[in-house]
Design a protein around this motif. Structure first.
Motif, PDB file in Angstrom:
ATOM      1  N   UNK A  11      -0.672  -0.134   7.813  1.00 47.63           N
ATOM      2  CA  UNK A  11      -0.614   1.323   7.944  1.00 47.63           C
ATOM      3  C   UNK A  11      -1.862   1.905   7.280  1.00 47.63           C
ATOM      4  N   UNK A  12      -2.685   2.548   8.066  1.00 48.66           N
ATOM      5  CA  UNK A  12      -3.983   3.035   7.601  1.00 48.66           C
ATOM      6  C   UNK A  12      -3.904   4.514   7.233  1.00 48.66           C
ATOM      7  N   UNK A  26       0.855  -1.190   0.000  1.00 53.29           N
ATOM      8  CA  UNK A  26       0.000   0.000   0.000  1.00 53.29           C
ATOM      9  C   UNK A  26       0.884   1.231   0.000  1.00 53.29           C
ATOM     10  N   UNK A  27       0.361   2.318  -0.541  1.00 51.11           N
ATOM     11  CA  UNK A  27       1.135   3.551  -0.563  1.00 51.11           C
ATOM     12  C   UNK A  27       1.412   4.035   0.855  1.00 51.11           C
ATOM     13  N   UNK A  28       0.450   3.821   1.755  1.00 51.07           N
ATOM     14  CA  UNK A  28       0.653   4.214   3.151  1.00 51.07           C
ATOM     15  C   UNK A  28       1.862   3.500   3.750  1.00 51.07           C
ATOM     16  N   UNK A  84      -6.298   4.438  13.382  1.00 50.09           N
ATOM     17  CA  UNK A  84      -5.094   3.936  14.061  1.00 50.09           C
ATOM     18  C   UNK A  84      -4.408   2.840  13.245  1.00 50.09           C
ATOM     19  N   UNK A  85      -3.090   2.831  13.275  1.00 51.21           N
ATOM     20  CA  UNK A  85      -2.328   1.777  12.593  1.00 51.21           C
ATOM     21  C   UNK A  85      -2.324   0.502  13.419  1.00 51.21           C
TER      22      UNK A  85
END
Length: 570
Positions: free
Chosen positions: A391-392, A174-176, A397-398
């Motif tokens: 990672x959100x 993911x980009x996050x 929250x992550x």
């Protein structure tokens, strides 16, 4: 040119003409180094108390750990260290210590520590007020134990870096996660760390994004971002950061990844400074043995179909299922032998990629019921379980997983063979490493901090094997050398586990999910309990010196104790 530099040059200059190292020239160089450089720069103090007070008051040492001890005890530790009458064995060792490790004044004009001083400060700092451990630590370090460079360098100093310098991270698709991990790499590199990053779970070049085909850029652009990050975060300009990226050999981007280190690689994919490593499951070698093709997969498909990341499955176990599943694209077919030939060509030209053999590791991994070993580190010495963080977006929250802080130290094999109490040496080393783990909190990298707190993982290594074998007249690779190495490593393993059990017993605490490990079930110990005890030759027994031979009865007793009390360190 300084006399000591001239003499040091003569060591190698004469070697090139005579084929012999002029060790007397090296000893002369060391003597002149002290006469011409060290002695003139050493700051003199009337006594130990004046020295300690000055270094605390001037902000060179932290005061907190000094206050844990009586001054009389601190003086006793200095006396203990100096009683060893330590002398540097070579010019290189002396110059390395005074160039890199010894405390100097802020303008660099004065040397504030001798070797013994640094040892005492490390011992006092890591013992955290435990006088018995501090005393044992001085003995261990003066005799056979070597803390990792950042531990030796930074312990006790007020202006210091971290006590560890090696980390492993997992990157999600993911980009996050990509952005967050690049930030982690910048932070860890700033602290002086080498960082390993697993790219196996990133979708390959040409994969879909939001259902649109041929949109993904693949792993190489991310690897380039990592490379630039390590170059940018360069530890006050003293040296570039260092990192390694790992990729599974069944990943669809593997060809470009292997080629990225070749000197003639296209600039778009060339990785000039980032190290690379590949993860190879056993099925690859089986296909290579049969001279068959391998099929490359997309981790994007695997996750969509099975809800597991590519790094979380055994390709060997699932290979046939992946081949037969119509929902898993067969991105490309390559001849296994041809691909491995390219690996070897790249290694010949650049030294990369490193290799980790996935099934060899995970088949014997004691925490296999908890998670997988997914990769190794920059030095390919750490094989430790990881769990990927989710990672959100910023408003959520992550979910932090478990990444790796390498809390390391080493035993000098040659010195250990002369140790009066090998058990005590290993126990002291393990307790110092455990304290390094508990004193380390990389708060800006939560997955590393979380795992360090929950797993208390430490790595006790060994060095100077070849030197010891030479001293014993044993040929490297001979049966005697293998028998010796087996016995030494078994003894170190036994006593390190025993120490970890004792720490768990004392603290009433085990590492996270110990009950699910092969230690708790006793399976880990079966190969030792059921081993065939062989007779060792007089040559091996002499080489072992004071290192105990571990019997099956000893392993049986330890198995019972570990199953009862647990282990503190994963």
């Amino acid at each position: 040119m300084k006399t000591y530099l001239t003499l040091n040059n003569e060591v190698l200059n004469r070697y090139s003409s005579t084929g012999r190292l002029e060790l007397e020239k090296d000893r002369e160089a060391t003597r002149h180094y002290f006469l011409e450089f060290v002695n003139g720069k050493l700051r003199n103090f009337n006594d130990i108390e004046e020295k300690i007070r000055y270094l605390v008051d001037e902000g060179y040492y932290e005061n907190e750990f000094i206050e844990l001890y009586d001054m009389e005890f601190i003086k006793k530790m200095y006396e203990k260290a100096y009683a060893y009458n330590f002398r540097f064995p070579s010019f290189m060792s002396a110059s390395k210590f005074y160039d890199s490790y010894a405390m100097k004044s802020r303008d660099g004009e004065e040397i504030l520590e001798k070797y013994e001083d640094r040892i005492v400060i490390i011992a006092l700092y890591l013992a955290q007020g435990n006088e018995q451990l501090a005393e044992r630590a001085v003995e261990a370090m003066m005799e056979a134990y070597q803390p990792a460079t950042p531990t030796a360098l930074n312990s006790g100093k007020k202006a210091r870096g971290e006590l560890v310098s090696c980390f492993k991270l997992t990157m999600d698709d993911s980009m996050n996660s990509i952005a967050e991990n690049i930030g982690y790499c910048l932070e860890l590199s700033r602290l002086g760390g080498g960082v390993g990053v697993n790219l196996t779970d990133l979708r390959p070049l040409g994969d879909p994004i939001k259902g649109i085909l041929n949109r993904a850029s693949g792993v190489l652009p991310v690897a380039k971002l990592l490379e630039n990050s390590f170059s940018y975060s360069n530890q006050l300009g003293q040296r570039n950061g260092s990192g390694v990226a790992y990729l599974n050999i069944f990943h669809a981007d593997i060809e470009n990844f292997i080629s990225s280190k070749k000197p003639n690689a296209d600039d778009k994919i060339r990785l000039a400074t980032l190290s690379t490593g590949i993860i190879i499951p056993s099925i690859f070698f089986e296909l290579m043995r049969r001279d068959e093709d391998i099929v490359l997969f997309s981790p994007y498909d695997i996750y969509n179909e099975y809800g597991k990341r590519m790094s979380e499955i055994s390709i060997t176990e699932m290979y046939d299922e992946l081949l037969n599943n119509p929902n898993i694209r067969k991105v490309k077919r390559l001849n296994a032998r041809s691909l491995y030939t390219e690996v070897k060509k790249a290694q010949f030209e650049s030294g990369y990629p490193f290799e980790i053999f996935d099934d060899n590791v995970n088949d014997v991994h004691p925490l296999k019921n908890i998670g997988r070993v997914k990769m190794s580190n920059l030095c390919t010495e750490i094989l430790q379980m990881q769990m990927t963080s989710v990672i959100t977006d910023q408003d959520q929250p992550n979910e932090y997983g478990l990444d790796v802080s390498c809390n390391l130290g080493s035993i000098d094999i040659h010195a250990a063979s002369k140790s009066k109490d090998f058990d005590k040496l290993i126990d002291t080393s393990m307790r110092l490493l455990t304290n390094v783990s508990s004193m380390t909190n990389i708060k800006n990298v939560p997955s590393v901090a979380k795992a360090n707190q929950m797993m208390h993982s430490v790595g006790l290594g060994a060095m100077n094997l070849h030197g010891h074998l030479v001293s014993q007249g044993i040929l490297y690779g001979s049966k005697e050398s293998i028998d010796f190495t087996d016995c030494f490593m078994e003894a170190m393993n036994y006593y390190s586990l025993k120490s970890s059990m004792e720490i768990a017993k004392e603290r009433g605490e085990t590492f996270y999910r110990f009950e699910d490990s092969d230690y708790a079930s006793g399976v880990y110990f079966d190969s030792y309990v059921n081993k065939e005890e062989k007779e060792l030759s007089p040559i091996v027994l002499k080489a072992l010196g004071n290192i105990p031979i571990i019997t099956t009865a000893m392993w049986k007793d330890l198995k019972k104790e570990v199953m009862q009390y647990g282990l503190f360190n994963a």
